[in-house]
Design an enzyme around this catalytic site. Sequence first.
Site, short mmCIF file in Angstrom:
data_model
loop_
_atom_site.label_atom_id
_atom_site.label_comp_id
_atom_site.label_asym_id
_atom_site.label_seq_id
_atom_site.Cartn_x
_atom_site.Cartn_y
_atom_site.Cartn_z
N THR A 18 0.75 -1.40 0.22
CA THR A 18 0.17 0.29 -0.33
C THR A 18 0.75 1.28 0.33
OG1 THR A 18 -0.32 -0.35 2.32
CG2 THR A 18 -1.77 -0.76 1.15
N ARG A 22 8.92 -2.03 0.84
CA ARG A 22 10.08 -1.72 2.14
C ARG A 22 10.75 -3.17 2.73
NH1 ARG A 22 5.28 1.61 5.84
NH2 ARG A 22 5.34 2.78 4.87
N SER A 112 8.36 5.79 5.87
CA SER A 112 7.44 6.02 7.14
C SER A 112 7.88 6.47 8.28
CB SER A 112 6.37 5.36 6.66
OG SER A 112 5.54 6.24 7.04
N HIS A 113 7.21 6.02 9.16
CA HIS A 113 7.42 5.02 11.03
C HIS A 113 7.98 4.38 11.15
CE1 HIS A 113 4.09 2.63 9.16
NE2 HIS A 113 4.02 1.81 10.38
N LYS A 125 8.33 4.45 -2.70
CA LYS A 125 7.66 4.81 -3.60
C LYS A 125 7.53 5.51 -4.86
CE LYS A 125 4.56 6.91 -0.71
NZ LYS A 125 3.54 7.55 -0.05
N ASP A 276 6.00 11.13 12.19
CA ASP A 276 7.08 10.22 12.00
C ASP A 276 7.99 10.91 11.24
OD1 ASP A 276 4.80 10.63 10.06
OD2 ASP A 276 5.20 9.14 9.13
N ASP A 278 8.08 10.39 7.74
CA ASP A 278 8.28 10.80 6.86
C ASP A 278 7.42 12.50 6.40
OD1 ASP A 278 6.30 9.23 6.51
OD2 ASP A 278 5.74 9.20 4.67
N ASP A 280 3.81 12.32 7.49
CA ASP A 280 2.71 12.06 6.89
C ASP A 280 1.73 11.65 8.10
OD1 ASP A 280 3.33 9.00 7.38
OD2 ASP A 280 2.86 9.74 5.08
N ARG A 281 2.19 11.01 9.60
CA ARG A 281 1.34 11.14 10.42
C ARG A 281 1.08 12.07 11.87
NH1 ARG A 281 0.91 4.65 10.66
NH2 ARG A 281 1.20 4.74 8.38
N GLU A 362 -7.16 8.13 8.72
CA GLU A 362 -7.01 7.13 8.72
C GLU A 362 -6.70 6.75 10.26
OE1 GLU A 362 -5.46 5.49 5.36
OE2 GLU A 362 -3.62 5.65 6.29
N GLU A 363 -7.21 5.67 11.09
CA GLU A 363 -6.72 5.79 12.51
C GLU A 363 -5.40 5.07 12.72
OE1 GLU A 363 -5.36 2.15 13.40
OE2 GLU A 363 -5.40 2.14 11.34
N SER A 364 -4.76 5.01 11.72
CA SER A 364 -3.43 5.42 11.81
C SER A 364 -1.93 6.70 11.47
CB SER A 364 -2.02 4.32 10.51
OG SER A 364 -3.24 5.05 9.24
N LYS A 375 -1.42 12.20 3.25
CA LYS A 375 -2.00 12.42 4.80
C LYS A 375 -0.86 13.52 4.37
CE LYS A 375 0.18 8.24 5.97
NZ LYS A 375 -0.77 7.16 5.57
N ARG A 495 -3.67 -6.16 13.12
CA ARG A 495 -4.10 -5.31 14.13
C ARG A 495 -5.97 -4.96 14.80
NH1 ARG A 495 -0.61 -0.62 10.76
NH2 ARG A 495 1.13 -0.74 12.50
#
Length: 542
Positions: A18, A22, A112-113, A125, A276, A278, A280-281, A362-364, A375, A495
């Site tokens: 997604t 990675r 990412s994270h 990506k 995070d 990169d 985006d969170r 998103e919940e993440s 995001k 999860r």
Amino acid sequence: MTGIFITAGPFDGQKPGTSGLRKKTAQFSAPHYLECFVQATLSAVGAKGKTLVLGGDGRAFGAEAAAIILRMAAANGVARVIVGRNALLSTPAASHLIRLHGADGGIILSASHNPGGMDGDFGVKYNIANGGPAPEGVTAAIHAETLRLSGYHITATPAPDLSQDGSYSLDAMAVEVVDPVSDYAALMESLFDFPAIRAMFARGFRMKFDAMCAVTGPYATEILERRLGAAAGSVMHGTPLPDFGGMHPDPNPTWAADLYGQLMAPDAPDFGAASDGDGDRNMVVGRGIYVNPSDSLAVLAANAHLAPGYAGGLKGIARSMPTSTAADRVAAALGIEAHETPTGWKFFGNLLDAGRVTICGEESFGTGSDHVREKDGLWAVLLWLNILAATGRSVAELMQDHWQKFGRTFYSRHDFEALPVASAEAVMTALRDRLATLPGTLVGNTQVTLADDFAYHDPVDGSESRNQGLRVVFANGARFVLRLSGTGTEGATLRLYLEQHSDTPADFARDPQEALSAVIAAAEGLAQISGITGRVAPDVVT
């Protein structure tokens, strides 16, 4: 093609997920591994003559990877590459540059994270011309190329020095090195009421922003401290480091425990946030109160009109399926569309491009809007600050106001990390096999009303995405969702998402884990996570 051709590959396991591909940094830095995946990407998208954006989050191997990619881009006939100084670009800033310059796409170097360093993770990506992550058709084409390639094209000419802004040539390809922060900061200033936020800081408002030694540090320092006047030192861990200073750059109460503790202390600042690897969170914390990402999405959507960039109102709200239904209640009150998509920001792209939604989440710990197609952690923090400045309310007061109007949706995610893949899949298979028999059955004091494996029909292009997570919904409004994460590089992460809504004000002060105790018990009884995996408790609770 120009340059030289190196015979190599193919490599197994180069199927993008997604958020791209990675793997461990050691894997990506092994001979020919990165090059073969990049060649597959350039071939799949038809890179000749195109303009691309390139940058990443500063993690180990990023600078070396950027130089390799530039040399490969030149050999594959790319016309122009816009790259962040020192190969740095946050993911939302990269999305903005793609859109700002009308580029054909971009390559983002990030996991990412996930932890960084040579012992950590790395990722590549591809984003398309709208600035968003490549859709499934493009990632499938990239994967197909990884299976049939026999090598890669690369020029022998060294890549230019990326430490200085300016225009360079690499063979016949133009390379433009740009300030990674300035264009993004200007975009933020166009969306939010910077004078009102500056005035709030001038009155003594205090905040802490934890950049987690990752890419958001320079962005947060420029915007929060220099442009908005937050006190020097408001940005913690603001220097990007190849190993993120040994930190796990995932903005949640577990990994941002230092920030979380400061906001729960007696002398806490007014507001806290983290981003995070990169950028985006985001995590949002008020003095004495943690805001879960699902609630954050709902509050931002309900109050977005207070920011100049959203004064005209929202077109719609989209959330990933595991995210709580709190935002749906806001959409209903506003009389706008609400959409439920699979996990993965790419599923929001069609809705945003079609003008069906304005805000997504998103919940993440990911929230964003139609200003980019990713995001955007710092964007969410700035919208919170704009709302606080416009209302004069504290975070705790805003949350209470929201719950009084919409009710409280108690929500939590339990992560079971680094499980043996077979064990995690056994949990999923066992529950999936029971789904058809669950509706109508009594679990505890409530009945199951729906049990399925979520499938999504894209209302814009008609595409179908199946097997997106197991859902069990109860008559009392509770539900749980079970899915395997696609963002890890070691073992499997299972999860479990838990939700229970209440319209009773006396309930609003309850601890979320206590309020969710019945649905937690129901999930264990139906999914048998402990029995199958041997794990008696989750590794991370958010």
